[in-house]
Design a protein around this motif. Structure first.
Motif, PDB file in Angstrom:
ATOM      1  N   ARG A  57     -30.314  -5.453  -1.788  1.00 16.42           N
ATOM      2  CA  ARG A  57     -29.987  -6.301  -0.692  1.00 16.42           C
ATOM      3  C   ARG A  57     -29.011  -7.324  -0.984  1.00 16.42           C
ATOM      4  N   SER A  58     -28.397  -6.948  -2.106  1.00 17.54           N
ATOM      5  CA  SER A  58     -27.445  -8.135  -2.623  1.00 17.54           C
ATOM      6  C   SER A  58     -26.188  -7.680  -2.314  1.00 17.54           C
ATOM      7  N   VAL A  59     -25.165  -8.457  -1.756  1.00 15.12           N
ATOM      8  CA  VAL A  59     -23.963  -8.315  -1.682  1.00 15.12           C
ATOM      9  C   VAL A  59     -22.987  -8.957  -2.747  1.00 15.12           C
ATOM     10  N   ARG A  60     -22.174  -7.576  -3.271  1.00 12.23           N
ATOM     11  CA  ARG A  60     -21.210  -8.212  -4.187  1.00 12.23           C
ATOM     12  C   ARG A  60     -19.577  -7.852  -4.051  1.00 12.23           C
ATOM     13  N   TYR A  61     -18.713  -8.447  -4.665  1.00 16.01           N
ATOM     14  CA  TYR A  61     -17.332  -8.337  -4.289  1.00 16.01           C
ATOM     15  C   TYR A  61     -16.675  -7.802  -5.617  1.00 16.01           C
ATOM     16  N   SER A  62     -15.745  -6.757  -5.710  1.00 13.82           N
ATOM     17  CA  SER A  62     -15.230  -6.765  -6.919  1.00 13.82           C
ATOM     18  C   SER A  62     -13.752  -7.558  -6.913  1.00 13.82           C
ATOM     19  N   SER A  63     -13.275  -7.765  -8.080  1.00 13.42           N
ATOM     20  CA  SER A  63     -12.010  -8.551  -7.840  1.00 13.42           C
ATOM     21  C   SER A  63     -10.994  -7.770  -7.386  1.00 13.42           C
ATOM     22  N   GLU A  64     -11.007  -6.284  -7.608  1.00 14.73           N
ATOM     23  CA  GLU A  64      -9.948  -5.374  -7.066  1.00 14.73           C
ATOM     24  C   GLU A  64     -10.022  -5.495  -5.507  1.00 14.73           C
ATOM     25  N   SER A  65     -10.977  -5.458  -4.888  1.00 16.88           N
ATOM     26  CA  SER A  65     -11.284  -5.624  -3.426  1.00 16.88           C
ATOM     27  C   SER A  65     -10.773  -6.826  -2.818  1.00 16.88           C
ATOM     28  N   LEU A  66     -10.963  -8.069  -3.316  1.00 16.40           N
ATOM     29  CA  LEU A  66     -10.525  -9.263  -3.248  1.00 16.40           C
ATOM     30  C   LEU A  66      -9.061  -9.302  -3.140  1.00 16.40           C
ATOM     31  N   ASP A  67      -8.341  -8.782  -4.293  1.00 24.78           N
ATOM     32  CA  ASP A  67      -7.069  -8.852  -4.364  1.00 24.78           C
ATOM     33  C   ASP A  67      -6.205  -7.910  -3.252  1.00 24.78           C
ATOM     34  N   SER A  68      -6.880  -6.809  -2.889  1.00 28.62           N
ATOM     35  CA  SER A  68      -6.469  -5.891  -2.059  1.00 28.62           C
ATOM     36  C   SER A  68      -6.489  -6.439  -0.677  1.00 28.62           C
ATOM     37  N   TRP A  69      -7.402  -7.322  -0.237  1.00 32.43           N
ATOM     38  CA  TRP A  69      -7.530  -8.069   0.933  1.00 32.43           C
ATOM     39  C   TRP A  69      -6.550  -8.916   1.133  1.00 32.43           C
ATOM     40  N   ILE A  70      -6.278  -9.468  -0.182  1.00 29.21           N
ATOM     41  CA  ILE A  70      -5.244 -10.704   0.037  1.00 29.21           C
ATOM     42  C   ILE A  70      -3.905 -10.147   0.414  1.00 29.21           C
ATOM     43  N   ARG A  71      -3.565  -9.006  -0.189  1.00 23.47           N
ATOM     44  CA  ARG A  71      -2.224  -8.275  -0.204  1.00 23.47           C
ATOM     45  C   ARG A  71      -2.422  -7.598   1.402  1.00 23.47           C
ATOM     46  N   GLU A  72      -3.467  -7.271   1.738  1.00 19.93           N
ATOM     47  CA  GLU A  72      -3.744  -6.811   3.352  1.00 19.93           C
ATOM     48  C   GLU A  72      -3.185  -7.744   4.333  1.00 19.93           C
ATOM     49  N   CYS A  73      -3.616  -9.092   3.955  1.00 17.09           N
ATOM     50  CA  CYS A  73      -3.336 -10.074   4.706  1.00 17.09           C
ATOM     51  C   CYS A  73      -1.910 -11.054   4.864  1.00 17.09           C
ATOM     52  N   GLU A  74      -1.222 -10.341   3.936  1.00 20.95           N
ATOM     53  CA  GLU A  74       0.241 -10.796   3.806  1.00 20.95           C
ATOM     54  C   GLU A  74       1.176 -10.796   4.842  1.00 20.95           C
ATOM     55  N   ARG A  75       1.787 -11.545   5.309  1.00 27.49           N
ATOM     56  CA  ARG A  75       2.676 -11.529   6.409  1.00 27.49           C
ATOM     57  C   ARG A  75       4.074 -12.210   6.037  1.00 27.49           C
ATOM     58  N   LYS A  76       5.024 -11.520   6.860  1.00 27.37           N
ATOM     59  CA  LYS A  76       6.492 -12.146   6.487  1.00 27.37           C
ATOM     60  C   LYS A  76       6.752 -13.202   7.539  1.00 27.37           C
ATOM     61  N   ARG A  77       6.278 -13.075   8.789  1.00 25.82           N
ATOM     62  CA  ARG A  77       6.455 -14.129   9.661  1.00 25.82           C
ATOM     63  C   ARG A  77       5.481 -14.262  10.850  1.00 25.82           C
ATOM     64  N   THR A  78       5.350 -15.384  11.419  1.00 23.15           N
ATOM     65  CA  THR A  78       4.256 -15.468  12.416  1.00 23.15           C
ATOM     66  C   THR A  78       3.943 -14.367  13.269  1.00 23.15           C
ATOM     67  N   ARG A  79       5.111 -13.765  13.828  1.00 20.79           N
ATOM     68  CA  ARG A  79       5.027 -12.738  14.830  1.00 20.79           C
ATOM     69  C   ARG A  79       4.231 -11.562  14.349  1.00 20.79           C
ATOM     70  N   ASP A  80       4.200 -11.390  13.037  1.00 20.90           N
ATOM     71  CA  ASP A  80       3.474 -10.267  12.265  1.00 20.90           C
ATOM     72  C   ASP A  80       2.105 -10.213  12.520  1.00 20.90           C
ATOM     73  N   ASP A  81       1.461 -11.521  13.061  1.00 21.48           N
ATOM     74  CA  ASP A  81      -0.018 -11.446  13.138  1.00 21.48           C
ATOM     75  C   ASP A  81      -0.183 -10.565  14.525  1.00 21.48           C
ATOM     76  N   ALA A  82       0.655 -10.616  15.463  1.00 23.05           N
ATOM     77  CA  ALA A  82       0.269  -9.716  16.720  1.00 23.05           C
ATOM     78  C   ALA A  82      -0.066  -8.243  16.473  1.00 23.05           C
ATOM     79  N   ALA A  83       0.447  -7.874  15.427  1.00 20.16           N
ATOM     80  CA  ALA A  83       0.636  -6.439  15.123  1.00 20.16           C
ATOM     81  C   ALA A  83      -0.869  -6.166  14.136  1.00 20.16           C
ATOM     82  N   ALA A  84      -1.564  -7.270  13.606  1.00 27.35           N
ATOM     83  CA  ALA A  84      -2.576  -7.044  12.919  1.00 27.35           C
ATOM     84  C   ALA A  84      -3.979  -6.931  13.822  1.00 27.35           C
TER      85      ALA A  84
END
Length: 84
Positions: A57-84
Motif C-alpha cells: 500500500r506504499s507509494v514510492r518514487y525513484s530519483s530517476e523517475s523524478l529527474d525524468s519527469w522534470i525533463r519532460e516538463c521542460e519548455r522553451k517558451r510559454t506557447r509550448d504549454d499548449a502542445a503538452a
C-alpha cells in the motif's frame, strides 16, 4: 552443499536493497520537487505526475523517475504549454 546462499541470490538481495534505499516517500519526493504532498497526490491520481511504484500500500518514487519527469516538463517558451 555448504548451507551458504548462492552468489546470484546474494547479488539479487543486494540489488534489491540498493534500489529500495533510493526510493523516496511521497513527502520526500514532494520536498525534492518543491511541491506539496497534496499536489503530488493529485498529479498521481490524474496521471500527470512522475512515475511511481506501489509496494503493497506504499507509494514510492525513484530519483530517476523524478529527474525524468522534470525533463519532460521542460519548455522553451510559454506557447509550448499548449502542445503538452
Amino acid at each position: 552443499m555448504t548451507g551458504l546462499p548462492r552468489a546470484d541470490v546474494v547479488e539479487q538481495d543486494l540489488l534489491r536493497e540498493l534500489i529500495l534505499d533510493r526510493l523516496l516517500t511521497p513527502a520526500e519526493a514532494a520536498q525534492r520537487l518543491n511541491l506539496s504532498t497534496s499536489t503530488l497526490a493529485k498529479k498521481r491520481l490524474n496521471g500527470s505526475g512522475p512515475r511511481y511504484s506501489k509496494l503493497s500500500r506504499s507509494v514510492r518514487y525513484s530519483s530517476e523517475s523524478l529527474d525524468s519527469w522534470i525533463r519532460e516538463c521542460e519548455r522553451k517558451r510559454t506557447r509550448d504549454d499548449a502542445a503538452a
